[in-house]
Design a protein around this motif. Structure first.
Motif, PDB file in Angstrom:
ATOM      1  N   LEU A 192       8.074  41.836  26.859  1.00 26.87           N
ATOM      2  CA  LEU A 192       8.507  43.106  27.422  1.00 26.87           C
ATOM      3  C   LEU A 192       7.623  43.452  28.615  1.00 26.87           C
ATOM      4  CD1 LEU A 192      10.538  45.405  26.987  1.00 26.87           C
ATOM      5  CD2 LEU A 192       8.815  46.574  25.613  1.00 26.87           C
ATOM      6  N   MET A 193       8.221  43.468  29.818  1.00 30.69           N
ATOM      7  CA  MET A 193       7.476  43.843  31.015  1.00 30.69           C
ATOM      8  C   MET A 193       7.338  45.358  31.067  1.00 30.69           C
ATOM      9  SD  MET A 193       8.067  42.879  35.039  1.00 30.69           S
ATOM     10  CE  MET A 193       9.602  43.803  35.221  1.00 30.69           C
ATOM     11  N   LEU A 194       6.108  45.830  31.217  1.00 34.55           N
ATOM     12  CA  LEU A 194       5.796  47.254  31.195  1.00 34.55           C
ATOM     13  C   LEU A 194       5.222  47.680  32.535  1.00 34.55           C
ATOM     14  CD1 LEU A 194       3.919  47.171  27.767  1.00 34.55           C
ATOM     15  CD2 LEU A 194       6.299  47.841  28.132  1.00 34.55           C
ATOM     16  N   GLY A 243      19.997  44.251  27.952  1.00 34.76           N
ATOM     17  CA  GLY A 243      19.419  45.177  28.929  1.00 34.76           C
ATOM     18  C   GLY A 243      19.753  44.685  30.319  1.00 34.76           C
ATOM     19  N   GLY A 244      18.840  44.881  31.258  1.00 30.80           N
ATOM     20  CA  GLY A 244      19.062  44.428  32.620  1.00 30.80           C
ATOM     21  C   GLY A 244      18.831  42.955  32.827  1.00 30.80           C
ATOM     22  N   SER A 245      18.285  42.266  31.834  1.00 32.97           N
ATOM     23  CA  SER A 245      17.968  40.844  31.937  1.00 32.97           C
ATOM     24  C   SER A 245      19.126  39.995  31.442  1.00 32.97           C
ATOM     25  CB  SER A 245      16.732  40.543  31.086  1.00 32.97           C
ATOM     26  OG  SER A 245      17.003  40.867  29.720  1.00 32.97           O
ATOM     27  N   ASP A 246      18.980  38.655  31.576  1.00 33.35           N
ATOM     28  CA  ASP A 246      19.903  37.748  30.904  1.00 33.35           C
ATOM     29  C   ASP A 246      19.878  38.050  29.410  1.00 33.35           C
ATOM     30  OD1 ASP A 246      21.415  36.074  32.484  1.00 33.35           O
ATOM     31  OD2 ASP A 246      19.890  34.514  32.649  1.00 33.35           O
ATOM     32  N   SER A 247      21.041  38.256  28.808  1.00 36.20           N
ATOM     33  CA  SER A 247      21.090  38.510  27.371  1.00 36.20           C
ATOM     34  C   SER A 247      20.731  37.238  26.613  1.00 36.20           C
ATOM     35  CB  SER A 247      22.477  38.996  26.968  1.00 36.20           C
ATOM     36  OG  SER A 247      22.824  40.165  27.675  1.00 36.20           O
ATOM     37  N   MET A 248      20.122  37.399  25.424  1.00 36.70           N
ATOM     38  CA  MET A 248      19.620  36.246  24.679  1.00 36.70           C
ATOM     39  C   MET A 248      19.894  36.393  23.189  1.00 36.70           C
ATOM     40  SD  MET A 248      15.924  36.014  26.582  1.00 36.70           S
ATOM     41  CE  MET A 248      15.950  37.758  27.005  1.00 36.70           C
ATOM     42  N   LEU A 249      19.986  35.261  22.516  1.00 40.54           N
ATOM     43  CA  LEU A 249      20.090  35.180  21.061  1.00 40.54           C
ATOM     44  C   LEU A 249      18.984  34.259  20.574  1.00 40.54           C
ATOM     45  CD1 LEU A 249      21.828  35.688  18.404  1.00 40.54           C
ATOM     46  CD2 LEU A 249      22.885  33.477  18.921  1.00 40.54           C
ATOM     47  N   ILE A 250      18.158  34.707  19.627  1.00 39.60           N
ATOM     48  CA  ILE A 250      17.077  33.873  19.108  1.00 39.60           C
ATOM     49  C   ILE A 250      17.127  33.827  17.591  1.00 39.60           C
ATOM     50  CG2 ILE A 250      15.582  34.460  21.065  1.00 39.60           C
ATOM     51  CD1 ILE A 250      13.894  36.054  18.981  1.00 39.60           C
ATOM     52  N   PRO A 279      11.431  51.090  34.642  1.00 40.88           N
ATOM     53  CA  PRO A 279      11.762  50.893  33.222  1.00 40.88           C
ATOM     54  C   PRO A 279      11.305  49.532  32.718  1.00 40.88           C
ATOM     55  CG  PRO A 279      13.704  50.604  34.591  1.00 40.88           C
ATOM     56  CD  PRO A 279      12.623  51.113  35.499  1.00 40.88           C
ATOM     57  N   PRO A 280      11.092  49.409  31.408  1.00 47.74           N
ATOM     58  CA  PRO A 280      10.732  48.106  30.822  1.00 47.74           C
ATOM     59  C   PRO A 280      11.845  47.075  31.019  1.00 47.74           C
ATOM     60  CG  PRO A 280      10.266  49.904  29.302  1.00 47.74           C
ATOM     61  CD  PRO A 280      11.082  50.489  30.414  1.00 47.74           C
ATOM     62  N   PHE A 281      11.454  45.805  30.938  1.00 48.72           N
ATOM     63  CA  PHE A 281      12.410  44.718  31.197  1.00 48.72           C
ATOM     64  C   PHE A 281      12.055  43.522  30.327  1.00 48.72           C
ATOM     65  CE2 PHE A 281      15.364  45.416  34.630  1.00 48.72           C
ATOM     66  CZ  PHE A 281      16.105  44.248  34.702  1.00 48.72           C
TER      67      PHE A 281
END
Length: 421
Positions: free
Chosen positions: A63-65, A347-354, A412-414
């Motif tokens: 999480l980028m703060l 969110g604003g990033s590439d969506s991911m599944l882990i 905002p966080p990313f």
């Protein structure tokens, strides 16, 4: 550059021994710790990272703060959920005043500066290949509005999402495409950073097709989702993008009585596309425009009570998610009640599944989300960037994913996945 510890000659070791130690490190966090020991270890780590034989274990989202120093807009912290620790990188956005992130792909960030110039930047790299400037969006064919107007009034909202695709046709030169969703019409455009030129609009297969909800970069391909739930797949070559698949929905998305209330005026929704190796999800996020302390949405007129001259402050908040899985062949959808040992990131990033079995630091059957309501963030100076959390698909409860203290988090966080490339 990451904050490093005090120099000490006692850490000086032969280069071949340092490279041997580095070859045993498989996580990005371990390499960061290695780099922080002293300047000679940092130099050895950078040489190791540049090696084509470098192999790291799969990385999970950090999480980028924003900087914890109000007068330091160029630094960022990155929170690792596995270690429950934040790494601070100094001067990440040096030269990019008032940097605003509009995308994150493969560890690279797509940034808009105060003049609405677009850049691609890897915060985990140092040196010449750390950042690249992209063609202007203000002096382009993407808009007929004056450049100064976009820079002053639309800088944070004109590009709603951006992703990066590496150019597979360039074997020797570091080359990539950047694809954006732009304007209130939510169209798609792309550019190649190596080629001099402009942005090019990516036209849908059907000219009457509605606007785009989301784009993702997956396995070297661009996958798009329209508001009519049409999925298109593009491969990017030297000549540009080639559409290789178009899938129209063969069944409507099913929403139960519980979620029908979100169709009312007190709510808005956002839709995300999530791609994994063999699964495709469409995630619907329902947000209340004004949500009180009891987590109940209220009408805008209720913000002005009769006995108080000051309006109440009820920020927008995410209240629920609904997940549908689409069959990769037929595009038929079904509602998903459980993620079965997995977690989603949107969110604003590439969506991911882990997999939460492989990465137990994340909670299973959960959706981790960040605030990407760019227009809403500009609507009130008292809040914005605050709508972050983790939603449990089983209990339908939203909890905090990080200990934020303020309702106004700017920038905002990313989500971003650390990458040394």
């Amino acid at each position: 550059m990451i904050i490093t510890s005090t120099e000490s000659n006692s850490f000086d070791l032969p280069t071949d021994l340092l490279q041997l130690v580095l070859s045993k490190l498989t996580s990005f966090q371990d390499i960061l710790r290695f780099r922080a020991v002293c300047s000679s270890w940092n130099t050895a780590a950078k040489s190791h990272i540049a090696s084509p034989s470098l192999s790291l274990s799969p990385q999970t989202p950090w999480l980028m703060l924003p900087s914890n120093q109000r007068d330091d807009s160029h630094s960022r912290s990155f929170f690792s959920f596995a270690e429950k620790k934040a790494y601070t990188f100094k001067n990440v956005f040096e030269g990019l005043d008032d940097a605003w992130c509009v995308g994150s792909s493969h560890g690279w960030l797509i940034i808009v500066d105060e003049r609405a110039n677009l850049f691609v930047l890897n915060p985990f790299l140092e040196g010449r290949r750390r950042s690249f400037k992209l063609p202007s969006i203000t002096n382009s064919n993407l808009s007929t509005m004056p450049a100064l107007y976009i820079a002053k009034h639309l800088r944070k909202t004109f590009v709603s999402k951006a992703v990066l695709l590496f150019d597979q046709s360039q074997s020797k030169e570091f080359s990539f495409y950047v694809v954006i969703i732009y304007s209130f019409a939510r169209k798609i455009a792309y550019c190649n950073h190596v080629e001099e030129g402009n942005w090019n609009e990516l036209h849908p297969a059907d000219e009457n097709q509605s606007s785009y909800c989301d784009i993702v970069s997956h396995n070297g391909k661009l996958i798009t989702l329209s508001s009519a739930y049409i999925v298109e797949v593009f491969e990017f070559h030297k000549q540009g993008p080639v559409r290789v698949a178009k899938l129209e929905p063969t069944s409507p998305l099913v929403f139960d009585a519980r979620t029908e209330k979100y169709l009312k005026d007190m709510y808005f929704s956002q839709t995300y596309l999530v791609e994994s190796k063999d699964r495709r999800f469409v995630v619907s996020r329902f947000v209340g425009y004004f949500v009180n302390g009891d987590n109940e949405p209220v009408e805008e007129e209720d913000l002005l009570p009769d006995d108080d001259t000051q309006p109440l402050v009820y920020p927008y908040r995410t209240l629920e998610f609904v997940v549908h899985e689409f069959d990769l062949t037929t595009n038929k959808s079904k509602k998903i009640e459980s993620l079965e040992g997995q977690a989603l990131f949107v969110g604003g990033s590439d969506s991911m599944l882990i997999s939460t079995l492989d990465f137990p630091e994340y909670k299973e059957n959960s959706i981790y989300f960040t605030d990407d309501n760019w227009i809403g963030m500009e609507g009130d100076y008292m809040y914005g960037g605050h709508d972050n959390g983790v939603y449990n698909l089983g209990t339908k409860v939203v909890k905090s994913c990080y200990g934020f203290d303020d309702e106004r988090i700017d920038p905002p966080p990313f989500w971003t996945v650390p990458s040394p490339w």
